[in-house]
Design a protein around this motif. Structure first.
Motif, PDB file in Angstrom:
ATOM      1  N   ASN A   6       0.860  -1.177   0.000  1.00 20.69           N
ATOM      2  CA  ASN A   6       0.000   0.000   0.000  1.00 20.69           C
ATOM      3  C   ASN A   6       0.902   1.235   0.000  1.00 20.69           C
TER       4      ASN A   6
ATOM      5  N   ASP B  86       0.148   4.346   0.016  1.00 16.52           N
ATOM      6  CA  ASP B  86      -0.286   5.403   0.928  1.00 16.52           C
ATOM      7  C   ASP B  86       0.345   5.216   2.299  1.00 16.52           C
ATOM      8  N   THR B  87       0.474   3.956   2.717  1.00 19.74           N
ATOM      9  CA  THR B  87       1.126   3.667   4.001  1.00 19.74           C
ATOM     10  C   THR B  87       2.584   4.078   3.966  1.00 19.74           C
ATOM     11  N   ILE B  88       3.276   3.749   2.870  1.00 21.00           N
ATOM     12  CA  ILE B  88       4.692   4.101   2.743  1.00 21.00           C
ATOM     13  C   ILE B  88       4.869   5.610   2.689  1.00 21.00           C
ATOM     14  N   ASN B  89       4.013   6.285   1.943  1.00 22.22           N
ATOM     15  CA  ASN B  89       4.146   7.743   1.792  1.00 22.22           C
ATOM     16  C   ASN B  89       3.861   8.486   3.090  1.00 22.22           C
ATOM     17  N   ALA B  90       3.199   7.841   4.036  1.00 20.60           N
ATOM     18  CA  ALA B  90       2.939   8.471   5.334  1.00 20.60           C
ATOM     19  C   ALA B  90       4.114   8.302   6.298  1.00 20.60           C
ATOM     20  N   MET B  91       5.104   7.484   5.914  1.00 22.68           N
ATOM     21  CA  MET B  91       6.254   7.223   6.785  1.00 22.68           C
ATOM     22  C   MET B  91       7.326   8.292   6.600  1.00 22.68           C
TER      23      MET B  91
ATOM     24  N   SER C 232      11.663   5.223   8.712  1.00 24.09           N
ATOM     25  CA  SER C 232      10.649   4.165   8.833  1.00 24.09           C
ATOM     26  C   SER C 232      10.437   3.464   7.499  1.00 24.09           C
TER      27      SER C 232
ATOM     28  N   PHE D  83      11.019  -0.433   6.625  1.00 26.69           N
ATOM     29  CA  PHE D  83       9.962  -1.244   6.008  1.00 26.69           C
ATOM     30  C   PHE D  83      10.517  -2.045   4.834  1.00 26.69           C
TER      31      PHE D  83
ATOM     32  N   THR E  91       6.055   6.318  -4.940  1.00 26.81           N
ATOM     33  CA  THR E  91       6.606   6.755  -3.652  1.00 26.81           C
ATOM     34  C   THR E  91       7.842   7.594  -3.942  1.00 26.81           C
TER      35      THR E  91
END
Length: 256
Positions: free
Chosen positions: A19, A21-26, A30, A34, A157
């Protein structure tokens, strides 16, 4: 070596979608953690060209009437669409993983290892990112042409870089584990865990804590003599600065 060529660079893809979106929020640290925790990377062979990738910002302009001067501002950032060229090999797992990814609408992790280590005591730089494989056409060409395949990756990303650095001896940050069915005749696979120092790995399988003679591959087939015993595996990570060993937790006893 301060500058370097692209010779000996390596490309990897994970066949497990992510996902973005999850990576871009890190934050960067972090996100790197990941990607470094991914353990199913598949190398792409017969790599010819890695293309171009990296952020550029959309140019937004404004011109005020009072001075007629165009002012430029930075808009959304775009990591680009990467074009990867390989010599077509229908038996290469990495190329097949790219083809499988192109058939989906999901994003997949990609890793590039650059051959830029200054000395044998330094690591290579690594680039991590995730994107959608948008094309995989084959270039057949003429009678003298090597058949090539071109993969296009819409990168979704940022590009997360782990720069080359002087190597320290490896350390294990997530202990090894074992995958497989616990039964006589079944094949167990060592999962390396997470390590610092970019090591290479060797293995020693154990039954009730004792070394199993000759059991030094990444996989181990459970033998009749293992019935009633627990199985573990010791993984040794080695780089030019040293070595360290970490052991998995033992399994339950192999059932009769």
């Amino acid at each position: 070596m301060a500058i370097h060529t692209n010779a000996d660079s390596k490309l990897f893809i994970s066949p497990t979608s992510v996902n973005v979106d999850t990576i871009n929020a890190m934050n960067d640290a972090s996100a790197v953690a990941f990607f470094e925790g991914i353990n199913d990377w598949v190398e792409v062979e017969e790599l010819e060209d890695l293309g171009e990738l990296g952020d550029t910002s959309e140019a937004i302009t404004f011109t005020a009437l009072n001075n007629a001067r165009v002012r430029k501002l930075k808009g959304p950032r775009d990591a680009g669409t990467q074009t990867i060229v390989v010599g077509r090999d229908p038996l290469d797992d990495g190329q097949e993983a790219f083809i499988a990814a192109e058939r989906t609408k999901f994003d997949f992790p990609i890793k590039i290892e650059l051959a830029d280590a200054r000395t044998a005591g330094h690591s290579n730089s690594v680039l991590y990112y995730a994107g959608m494989v948008q094309g995989a056409p084959t270039n057949l060409g003429n009678v003298s042409n090597v058949v090539r395949r071109t993969f296009t990756v819409g990168i979704n990303t940022a590009i997360f870089e782990v720069s080359s650095e002087e190597l320290a001896a490896p350390t294990n940050t997530l202990e090894p584990s074992i995958a497989g069915v616990l039964d006589e005749g079944e094949v167990l696979t060592a999962i390396d865990g997470v390590w610092t120092g970019s090591p290479t790995f060797t293995y020693q399988w154990k039954a009730d804590g004792a070394n199993i003679p000759g059991a030094t591959a990444k996989t181990y087939t459970i033998q009749a003599g293992d019935v009633g015993k627990s199985i573990s595996v010791a993984v040794t990570g080695t780089n030019s600065a040293g070595a360290a060993t970490a052991e998995s937790a033992p399994t339950a006893e192999v059932p009769a």
